[in-house]
Design an enzyme around this catalytic site. Structure first.
Site, PDB file in Angstrom:
ATOM      1  N   HIS A 167      38.325  41.023  33.673  1.00  0.00           N
ATOM      2  CA  HIS A 167      38.002  40.033  32.630  1.00  0.00           C
ATOM      3  C   HIS A 167      37.796  40.673  31.250  1.00  0.00           C
ATOM      4  CE1 HIS A 167      37.787  36.848  35.539  1.00  0.00           C
ATOM      5  NE2 HIS A 167      36.740  37.360  36.184  1.00  0.00           N
ATOM      6  N   ASP A 203      42.450  38.651  42.850  1.00  0.00           N
ATOM      7  CA  ASP A 203      41.072  38.177  42.731  1.00  0.00           C
ATOM      8  C   ASP A 203      41.093  36.646  42.602  1.00  0.00           C
ATOM      9  OD1 ASP A 203      38.135  39.366  41.748  1.00  0.00           O
ATOM     10  OD2 ASP A 203      38.603  37.398  40.882  1.00  0.00           O
ATOM     11  N   HIS A 205      39.636  34.810  40.637  1.00  0.00           N
ATOM     12  CA  HIS A 205      39.563  34.343  39.251  1.00  0.00           C
ATOM     13  C   HIS A 205      40.696  34.942  38.431  1.00  0.00           C
ATOM     14  CE1 HIS A 205      35.461  34.321  40.963  1.00  0.00           C
ATOM     15  NE2 HIS A 205      35.479  33.100  40.478  1.00  0.00           N
ATOM     16  N   ASP A 293      37.369  37.913  46.583  1.00  0.00           N
ATOM     17  CA  ASP A 293      36.510  36.728  46.503  1.00  0.00           C
ATOM     18  C   ASP A 293      37.258  35.425  46.769  1.00  0.00           C
ATOM     19  OD1 ASP A 293      37.829  37.222  44.119  1.00  0.00           O
ATOM     20  OD2 ASP A 293      36.058  36.993  42.839  1.00  0.00           O
ATOM     21  N   TYR A 332      32.051  39.037  46.695  1.00  0.00           N
ATOM     22  CA  TYR A 332      30.598  38.961  46.524  1.00  0.00           C
ATOM     23  C   TYR A 332      29.832  38.601  47.787  1.00  0.00           C
ATOM     24  CZ  TYR A 332      32.325  39.350  41.865  1.00  0.00           C
ATOM     25  OH  TYR A 332      32.979  39.818  40.768  1.00  0.00           O
TER      26      TYR A 332
END
Ligand code: ZN
Length: 357
Positions: A167, A203, A205, A293, A332
């Site tokens: 990010h 990922d 995201h 995740d 996570y």
């Protein structure tokens, strides 16, 4: 496992101390324990110590201003006694120099330490503490060391690092990321191969930072499969299919956004689509931004991918038969993060045609 696992103890120096989300300090999930769980799961692997890299490894993908800010953010915060008044034990931004504030001129560097964070942070969740810079540098060291191992002839290498990086853009940080480890690995790989390097980000995201860093660069193809930001998920403003690259990099970016609740079938199709896209783009090396995740049960995402699908995704990526660097991103659920990583790495080795245990 045959591939080397790059590791640095320095990841433990970054203890985010939670995150500030909608103004509330919450416990947060990007914990040192994440990397420790993966390490324990991979205990029988060949561990390689991350080699300290020159500043250039970071400056290949980040502006000097962000570098200089992050290097001093904690010591400046502490020296200004904000830790005592008002009693904030982490660097937290409070004012953001939004483009709408400036009509055709650049913001000055603010004199107040309390005002500096907002110039480089784009959210309030990504806190800086005493060891954050050292750990973020160690994560880049890990990713770039993995790239060096692959350039040196290893078919694949895995950087078991944190804090994550995908990010973080060239000029700003957020989303629990400070420096973009996968981008730094891609830059290093790019220096060692003639043709383009593909970054495939699995990922849950969108890898907005990696997208931004290479958006106009035709030598790095960036593909990401993630939960649809349009359905209300981080990073909210980016990650849509219409973002396909700009300038000389037109066509070199690809996003596949999936609805919340998506499971194995469509997720694996998306991974295969990105792999085909990288192949047809002539990629000569691969960097996998390996967040796990997307797994069902992860507290940070609504995707429902199974461990078997992570193994299958690894196989698909391995079958590209490219020199492959895998860099840890999110994931996570402490109970499953290790096995999910192991499944993916085993799949990559199967795809590459290596024997696995
Ligand atoms: Zn994520």
């Amino acid at each position: 496992m045959r591939m080397p696992v790059v590791w640095s103890e320095r990841h433990r120096l970054h203890e985010p101390g939670g995150e500030v989300w909608v103004g509330v300090r919450t416990p947060g999930t990007e914990l040192p324990e994440r990397a420790e769980r993966i390490r324990a799961e991979l205990a029988d692997a060949r561990f390689v110590e991350a080699q300290e890299q020159a500043d250039d490894a970071v400056l290949a993908v980040h502006d000097r201003a962000l570098f200089d800010y992050l290097a001093r953010a904690w010591s400046d915060w502490e020296a200004s006694a904000l830790t005592e008044d008002p009693g904030q034990d982490r660097v937290v931004p409070y004012l953001f120099p939004h483009p709408g504030l400036f009509t055709g001129f650049e913001p000055v560097a603010p004199a107040a330490v309390s005002a500096r964070a907002g110039q480089f942070a784009y959210d309030t969740m990504t806190l800086i503490g005493p060891g954050t810079w050292e750990a973020a540098r160690a994560a880049v060291d890990s990713a770039v060391t993995a790239a060096d191992l692959v350039l040196g002839g290893e078919p694949a290498a895995y950087a078991c690092c944190r804090p994550p990086g995908h990010h973080a853009t060239r000029t700003c940080f957020g989303g629990s990321c400070y420096l973009n480890n996968a981008a730094a690995a891609a830059a290093r790989m790019s220096s060692g191969v003639e043709g383009p390097v593909a970054v495939i980000d699995v990922d849950a995201h969108h890898g907005n930072g990696t997208q931004a860093i290479f958006y106009e660069d035709p030598r790095v193809l960036v593909g990401s499969v993630h939960v649809d930001p349009g359905a209300g998920w981080f990073p909210h403003f980016l990650g849509f299919a219409a973002e396909t690259g700009g300038g000389a990099g037109a066509g070199a970016n690809r996003n596949v956004a999936l609805a919340p609740g998506t499971g194995d079938g469509p997720w694996l199709e998306a991974v295969a689509e990105l792999a085909d896209w990288a192949r047809s783009g002539g990629a000569e090396a691969l960097v996998v931004a390996l967040g796990v995740d997307a797994a069902g049960g992860d507290p940070e995402s609504p995707l429902e991918v199974t461990p078997a699908a992570f193994r299958a995704a690894g196989r698909t990526l391995g079958e590209l038969r490219l020199p492959t660097v895998l860099v840890q991103e999110g994931g996570y659920d402490l109970g499953t993060i290790g096995p999910l990583v192991r499944e993916t790495l085993s799949g990559v080795e199967e795809g590459l045609g290596q024997t696995t245990s």
